[in-house]
Design a protein around this motif. Sequence first.
Motif, PDB file in Angstrom:
ATOM      1  N   ARG A  43       0.826  -1.207   0.000  1.00 34.45           N
ATOM      2  CA  ARG A  43       0.000   0.000   0.000  1.00 34.45           C
ATOM      3  C   ARG A  43       0.857   1.252   0.000  1.00 34.45           C
ATOM      4  NH1 ARG A  43      -2.916  -2.917   4.194  1.00 34.45           N
ATOM      5  NH2 ARG A  43      -4.769  -3.909   3.320  1.00 34.45           N
ATOM      6  N   ASP A  44       1.975   1.221   0.715  1.00 33.48           N
ATOM      7  CA  ASP A  44       2.869   2.383   0.737  1.00 33.48           C
ATOM      8  C   ASP A  44       3.359   2.730  -0.662  1.00 33.48           C
ATOM      9  OD1 ASP A  44       2.624   2.733   3.422  1.00 33.48           O
ATOM     10  OD2 ASP A  44       4.452   1.642   3.949  1.00 33.48           O
ATOM     11  N   TYR A  45       3.590   1.709  -1.485  1.00 31.17           N
ATOM     12  CA  TYR A  45       4.056   1.926  -2.849  1.00 31.17           C
ATOM     13  C   TYR A  45       2.903   2.112  -3.836  1.00 31.17           C
ATOM     14  CZ  TYR A  45       8.832   0.912  -1.460  1.00 31.17           C
ATOM     15  OH  TYR A  45      10.063   0.971  -0.865  1.00 31.17           O
ATOM     16  N   ASP A  46       1.672   2.215  -3.304  1.00 35.13           N
ATOM     17  CA  ASP A  46       0.497   2.527  -4.122  1.00 35.13           C
ATOM     18  C   ASP A  46       0.312   1.513  -5.253  1.00 35.13           C
ATOM     19  OD1 ASP A  46      -1.760   3.938  -4.825  1.00 35.13           O
ATOM     20  OD2 ASP A  46      -0.690   5.360  -6.099  1.00 35.13           O
ATOM     21  N   LEU A  47       0.450   0.226  -4.940  1.00 34.49           N
ATOM     22  CA  LEU A  47       0.260  -0.818  -5.938  1.00 34.49           C
ATOM     23  C   LEU A  47      -1.213  -1.133  -6.111  1.00 34.49           C
ATOM     24  CD1 LEU A  47       3.110  -3.361  -5.043  1.00 34.49           C
ATOM     25  CD2 LEU A  47       3.161  -1.511  -6.704  1.00 34.49           C
ATOM     26  N   SER A  48      -1.596  -1.471  -7.315  1.00 37.57           N
ATOM     27  CA  SER A  48      -2.966  -1.913  -7.566  1.00 37.57           C
ATOM     28  C   SER A  48      -3.149  -3.332  -7.039  1.00 37.57           C
ATOM     29  CB  SER A  48      -3.262  -1.875  -9.064  1.00 37.57           C
ATOM     30  OG  SER A  48      -2.413  -2.790  -9.763  1.00 37.57           O
ATOM     31  N   HIS A  49      -4.413  -3.799  -7.011  1.00 36.55           N
ATOM     32  CA  HIS A  49      -4.682  -5.145  -6.523  1.00 36.55           C
ATOM     33  C   HIS A  49      -3.991  -6.197  -7.390  1.00 36.55           C
ATOM     34  CE1 HIS A  49      -8.590  -3.573  -4.464  1.00 36.55           C
ATOM     35  NE2 HIS A  49      -7.494  -3.298  -3.775  1.00 36.55           N
ATOM     36  N   GLU A  50      -3.967  -5.967  -8.689  1.00 36.58           N
ATOM     37  CA  GLU A  50      -3.304  -6.918  -9.574  1.00 36.58           C
ATOM     38  C   GLU A  50      -1.796  -6.942  -9.317  1.00 36.58           C
ATOM     39  OE1 GLU A  50      -5.372  -4.585 -10.475  1.00 36.58           O
ATOM     40  OE2 GLU A  50      -7.155  -5.711 -11.112  1.00 36.58           O
ATOM     41  N   SER A  51      -1.215  -5.753  -9.108  1.00 37.28           N
ATOM     42  CA  SER A  51       0.219  -5.694  -8.825  1.00 37.28           C
ATOM     43  C   SER A  51       0.553  -6.354  -7.487  1.00 37.28           C
ATOM     44  CB  SER A  51       0.688  -4.237  -8.820  1.00 37.28           C
ATOM     45  OG  SER A  51       0.478  -3.636 -10.077  1.00 37.28           O
ATOM     46  N   MET A  52      -0.339  -6.200  -6.498  1.00 40.12           N
ATOM     47  CA  MET A  52      -0.130  -6.859  -5.212  1.00 40.12           C
ATOM     48  C   MET A  52      -0.136  -8.382  -5.356  1.00 40.12           C
ATOM     49  SD  MET A  52      -2.361  -4.650  -2.472  1.00 40.12           S
ATOM     50  CE  MET A  52      -2.057  -2.900  -2.196  1.00 40.12           C
ATOM     51  N   ALA A  53      -1.085  -8.887  -6.142  1.00 38.66           N
ATOM     52  CA  ALA A  53      -1.166 -10.334  -6.349  1.00 38.66           C
ATOM     53  C   ALA A  53       0.087 -10.850  -7.054  1.00 38.66           C
ATOM     54  CB  ALA A  53      -2.416 -10.679  -7.154  1.00 38.66           C
ATOM     55  N   LEU A  54       0.550 -10.109  -8.061  1.00 38.86           N
ATOM     56  CA  LEU A  54       1.763 -10.507  -8.767  1.00 38.86           C
ATOM     57  C   LEU A  54       2.979 -10.472  -7.848  1.00 38.86           C
ATOM     58  CD1 LEU A  54       3.199 -11.271 -11.378  1.00 38.86           C
ATOM     59  CD2 LEU A  54       3.350  -8.837 -11.930  1.00 38.86           C
ATOM     60  N   ALA A  55       3.089  -9.416  -7.035  1.00 36.57           N
ATOM     61  CA  ALA A  55       4.214  -9.314  -6.106  1.00 36.57           C
ATOM     62  C   ALA A  55       4.186 -10.448  -5.086  1.00 36.57           C
ATOM     63  CB  ALA A  55       4.186  -7.960  -5.398  1.00 36.57           C
ATOM     64  N   ALA A  56       2.991 -10.807  -4.617  1.00 34.21           N
ATOM     65  CA  ALA A  56       2.876 -11.901  -3.652  1.00 34.21           C
ATOM     66  C   ALA A  56       3.325 -13.227  -4.265  1.00 34.21           C
ATOM     67  CB  ALA A  56       1.435 -12.007  -3.163  1.00 34.21           C
ATOM     68  N   MET A  57       2.960 -13.464  -5.517  1.00 35.26           N
ATOM     69  CA  MET A  57       3.385 -14.699  -6.173  1.00 35.26           C
ATOM     70  C   MET A  57       4.901 -14.741  -6.372  1.00 35.26           C
ATOM     71  SD  MET A  57       0.421 -15.576  -9.004  1.00 35.26           S
ATOM     72  CE  MET A  57       0.486 -13.975  -9.804  1.00 35.26           C
ATOM     73  N   LEU A  58       5.469 -13.600  -6.749  1.00 38.63           N
ATOM     74  CA  LEU A  58       6.921 -13.553  -6.937  1.00 38.63           C
ATOM     75  C   LEU A  58       7.662 -13.790  -5.622  1.00 38.63           C
ATOM     76  CD1 LEU A  58       7.250 -10.536  -9.402  1.00 38.63           C
ATOM     77  CD2 LEU A  58       7.524 -12.964  -9.919  1.00 38.63           C
ATOM     78  N   ILE A  59       7.159 -13.198  -4.543  1.00 35.84           N
ATOM     79  CA  ILE A  59       7.784 -13.402  -3.234  1.00 35.84           C
ATOM     80  C   ILE A  59       7.706 -14.862  -2.825  1.00 35.84           C
ATOM     81  CG2 ILE A  59       7.577 -12.854  -0.767  1.00 35.84           C
ATOM     82  CD1 ILE A  59       6.705 -10.051  -1.601  1.00 35.84           C
ATOM     83  N   TYR A  60       6.575 -15.493  -3.074  1.00 34.49           N
ATOM     84  CA  TYR A  60       6.417 -16.913  -2.734  1.00 34.49           C
ATOM     85  C   TYR A  60       7.433 -17.772  -3.474  1.00 34.49           C
ATOM     86  CZ  TYR A  60       4.353 -21.538  -2.241  1.00 34.49           C
ATOM     87  OH  TYR A  60       4.172 -22.876  -1.967  1.00 34.49           O
ATOM     88  N   VAL A  61       7.568 -17.524  -4.777  1.00 35.50           N
ATOM     89  CA  VAL A  61       8.490 -18.327  -5.587  1.00 35.50           C
ATOM     90  C   VAL A  61       9.934 -18.100  -5.148  1.00 35.50           C
ATOM     91  CG1 VAL A  61       9.390 -18.649  -7.916  1.00 35.50           C
ATOM     92  CG2 VAL A  61       6.934 -18.432  -7.560  1.00 35.50           C
ATOM     93  N   VAL A  62      10.291 -16.833  -4.891  1.00 40.57           N
ATOM     94  CA  VAL A  62      11.669 -16.524  -4.496  1.00 40.57           C
ATOM     95  C   VAL A  62      12.011 -17.184  -3.170  1.00 40.57           C
ATOM     96  CG1 VAL A  62      13.197 -14.662  -3.766  1.00 40.57           C
ATOM     97  CG2 VAL A  62      11.810 -14.388  -5.817  1.00 40.57           C
ATOM     98  N   ILE A  63      11.087 -17.125  -2.213  1.00 39.70           N
ATOM     99  CA  ILE A  63      11.360 -17.711  -0.893  1.00 39.70           C
ATOM    100  C   ILE A  63      11.336 -19.232  -0.955  1.00 39.70           C
ATOM    101  CG2 ILE A  63      10.481 -17.940   1.464  1.00 39.70           C
ATOM    102  CD1 ILE A  63       9.526 -15.074   1.313  1.00 39.70           C
ATOM    103  N   ARG A  64      10.311 -19.757  -1.581  1.00 39.85           N
ATOM    104  CA  ARG A  64      10.109 -21.214  -1.562  1.00 39.85           C
ATOM    105  C   ARG A  64      11.156 -21.956  -2.367  1.00 39.85           C
ATOM    106  NH1 ARG A  64       9.883 -25.704  -0.750  1.00 39.85           N
ATOM    107  NH2 ARG A  64       8.138 -27.159  -0.653  1.00 39.85           N
ATOM    108  N   PHE A  65      11.520 -21.424  -3.535  1.00 33.83           N
ATOM    109  CA  PHE A  65      12.414 -22.157  -4.429  1.00 33.83           C
ATOM    110  C   PHE A  65      13.763 -21.475  -4.637  1.00 33.83           C
ATOM    111  CE2 PHE A  65       8.019 -23.031  -5.754  1.00 33.83           C
ATOM    112  CZ  PHE A  65       7.985 -24.394  -5.506  1.00 33.83           C
TER     113      PHE A  65
END
Length: 260
Positions: A77-99
């Motif tokens: 929210r601080d970076y004023d991301l849209s809902h779609e951008s938030m979902a994409l960022a969450a998926m990228l974080i998951y992949v980076v951490i998990r794998f």
Amino acid sequence: MADFKTHISASTLVGIAYGYWGVTSQGMTLENGILAGGLCSVSGMLPDLDSDGGIPLREISMFTAAVAPMMMLNRFRDYDLSHESMALAAMLIYVVIRFGAFEFFKRFTVHRGMWHSLPAAAVSGLIAYLAMPTTSDAERAYKAVAVVVGFLVHLILDEIWAVEVGVARLRTKKSFGTALKFFGNDAIANVFVYALLFGLCYTAWSDNKIAARLRERAKYDLTQPGWQYTPASPPSNWTVPQWQPPDFGLNASRASTERR
């Protein structure tokens, strides 16, 4: 060395006490107390990420990959991301951490190396601090310290289990002193951990200023939903001048005619 059940049981008990302490004496909300206790409990498994596999690595990797994006919602929210951008960022974080991150631990760390150390505990706390931005610095610090406390509980138990108590004798194992340490045997690992520690310290120090500027910008952004402009009220002694129609010189011509 203490087993998995001992580590998780001890860190859970300490987490319950830590959460209770925060709610009753530090003014934390019940939700923050429960979250801090849970973080302390789970952090009791963090030092064992340098093991080649097993329950700690599997459980922590899945838990962190799932929870980290949710804890960063305020950051998005601080970076004023849209809902779609938030979902994409969450998926990228998951992949980076998990794998990514946990594959690094499996391949490039050794058990009881620098990840079993006091600087590593500080690194874990700083990462938690940066991942959980809130409007209150006290809440951020409270939750980050919970991660450090859980980490330290694991290290302390490892040192306790490295001491053998017998009849009229006290003997230490070879693993004694390999948990609560500031430096390891690998110079490269030492440099890497301390470089990461100092980098995170600088980032955490400057993070509050960056987040404050972003929130201030969003506060006065006309494109933000719910933003409403309220004009300033005029002074009490200010009066609106009466409108007079332009004469275009007609009054002067009329006066000249009358004089004649």
